[in-house]
Scaffold this motif. Structure first.
Motif: not given
Length: 116
Positions: A74-90
């Motif tokens: 809670t002490t760190t400022l959040r950046e303004d984006y969403y993150l997806v970490f995933s295999a690229f599979a349909p």
């Protein structure tokens, strides 16, 4: 399970060869699965796949996570984006994340490798 998501739905010589190979693998898999004493699923979705594939129930054991350690700082400022970490599979449906962020006009960072 989910063959079209991995190989597509096109009917070609390649798809016929894949079908032949997969049918042999499924036959072997079902035969050897009859010797399994207990199936374990890590989610309700996986439990359903086990039920669909083998006609068997499974225990549900969620992967252990140390929630005291893995908590937001809670002490760190959040950046303004969403993150997806995933295999690229349909079947991972990254297209839905892209569409949602486009509609929300939010930045999306995608990290991963695999199928396009």
């Amino acid at each position: 399970h989910m063959k079209e998501s991995y190989f597509g739905g096109k009917r070609s010589l390649k798809s016929k060869i894949i079908d032949l190979i997969l049918s042999r693998i499924r036959e072997w898999d079902r035969k050897t699965a009859s010797h399994v004493t207990q199936f374990i699923g890590i989610s309700k979705a996986i439990q359903q796949r086990i039920r669909d594939s083998y006609g068997r129930d499974s225990l549900l054991i969620y992967p252990p996570v140390d929630t005291d350690f893995f908590t937001p700082d809670t002490t760190t400022l959040r950046e303004d984006y969403y993150l997806v970490f995933s295999a690229f599979a349909p079947y991972k449906r990254l297209d839905l994340a892209i569409e949602a962020c486009n509609r929300l006009k939010r930045k999306l960072v995608i990290i991963g490798t695999g199928q396009n």
